[in-house]
Design an enzyme around this catalytic site. Structure first.
Site, PDB file in Angstrom:
ATOM      1  N   HIS A 134       0.934  -1.331  -0.027  1.00  0.00           N
ATOM      2  CA  HIS A 134       0.052  -0.046   0.025  1.00  0.00           C
ATOM      3  C   HIS A 134       0.785   1.085  -0.036  1.00  0.00           C
ATOM      4  O   HIS A 134       2.095   1.286   0.113  1.00  0.00           O
ATOM      5  CB  HIS A 134      -0.830   0.175   1.403  1.00  0.00           C
ATOM      6  N   ASP A 254      -3.387 -20.276  10.914  1.00  0.00           N
ATOM      7  CA  ASP A 254      -2.368 -20.952  11.947  1.00  0.00           C
ATOM      8  C   ASP A 254      -2.270 -20.463  13.230  1.00  0.00           C
ATOM      9  O   ASP A 254      -2.322 -19.395  13.705  1.00  0.00           O
ATOM     10  CB  ASP A 254      -1.017 -20.179  11.244  1.00  0.00           C
ATOM     11  N   SER A 269       1.832  -5.702   6.655  1.00  0.00           N
ATOM     12  CA  SER A 269       1.673  -5.142   5.130  1.00  0.00           C
ATOM     13  C   SER A 269       2.715  -5.237   4.048  1.00  0.00           C
ATOM     14  O   SER A 269       3.958  -5.212   4.464  1.00  0.00           O
ATOM     15  CB  SER A 269       1.289  -3.389   4.960  1.00  0.00           C
TER      16      SER A 269
END
Length: 286
Positions: A134, A254, A269
């Site tokens: 991003h 997980d 991110s």
């Protein structure tokens, strides 16, 4: 019962400006620090001056005693008083400050913006990289900053604040900027940051993987590569859910990752995603 967190992800073939047909990239997952050098000095927070005038958050300091200012180091000089030329986007004004005041003003100014995230890939052919998934938005301006130069550095995770429903967690990272940068930052766009890798290739859990085509993406099992302790990158299990255009969602399943982070935290991110030994995409946000 395992808790699940849904994450919005941008497909990698949309992230990179390169031609992806038959293209293979090395998935990474390393934590990085990012530094962008802005072409101006900005006021980071409101400051009340001795003459009762305010320097307002987001204003730019253009000149010191008539000389152009472009970096924080330019805010210095000899004398008893100084004149700052300040711009607020609409108009300029001159402000007089004492030498004492100028010294104490500097901690409230900045000429760079910083952040942390995750290295997504390195292209072994071109030695270009992609990261973050991003755009970097400066916290003061609330928008992407203009920048003259930028660099990425190795980061080490010291702590993790777990995510809880409605409250995203975050990584606490140590970034050593005294070391040589891993690479330069050339672009900062909606799909992440991109630039040239300057070091030898890092060790990776995977060799170069071919980028998946959108119609090959399947619901179900996949893996995410990310670092949650120190500099070590690990593979964690996820389940891909819905796909829409160039984005999809997935759930963390997980137990190791959920126990440590609560799911996905800020700083992840850019973490690469793999399915059936193909490069799928990167985390963008919760």
């Amino acid at each position: 019962m395992i808790k699940k967190w849904s994450i919005l992800v941008a497909l990698l073939f949309m992230l990179s400006p390169i031609e992806v047909l038959g293209k293979s990239l090395i998935p990474m997952g390393h934590s990085i620090g990012v530094q962008l050098e802005m072409p101006y000095v900005m006021v980071a927070q409101d400051v009340l001056l001795e003459n009762s005038e305010w320097l307002k958050k987001g204003e730019h300091i253009l000149k010191l005693n008539g000389e152009k200012v472009s970096q924080l180091e330019d805010i210095a000089g000899k004398g008893e008083s100084f004149t700052l030329t300040v711009e607020n986007g609409k108009q300029q004004r001159d402000i007089n400050v004492s030498a004492h005041e100028l010294v104490h003003l500097k901690p409230f100014l900045k000429s760079e913006t910083d952040g942390i995230g995750t290295l997504t890939y390195i292209d072994p052919e071109t030695m270009e990289y992609g990261a973050l998934g991003h755009q970097i938005v400066d916290s003061t301006m609330k928008q992407p900053p203009k920048f003259n130069d930028g660099a990425i550095f190795e980061a080490s995770i010291s702590q993790v604040k777990k995510s809880t429903p409605g409250q995203p967690g975050y990584k606490i990272s140590v970034v050593d900027k005294s070391q040589m940068p891993l690479g330069s930052v050339k672009t900062n766009d909606v799909y992440g940051i991109f630039g040239n890798w300057k070091q030898s290739l890092h060790d990776s859990l995977h060799p170069p993987l071919e980028i998946i085509h959108a119609n090959e993406l399947k619901k179900g099992k996949a893996q995410i590569l990310t670092a949650i302790d120190g500099e070590e990158v690990n593979l964690f299990d996820i389940e891909i859910d819905k796909q829409t255009d160039n984005t999809f969602t997935f759930n963390v399943v997980d137990e190791r990752l959920i126990k440590k982070t609560g799911g996905i935290v800020q700083g992840m991110s850019g973490s690469p995603i793999i399915q059936n030994n193909q490069f799928v995409g990167a985390v963008t946000h919760m």
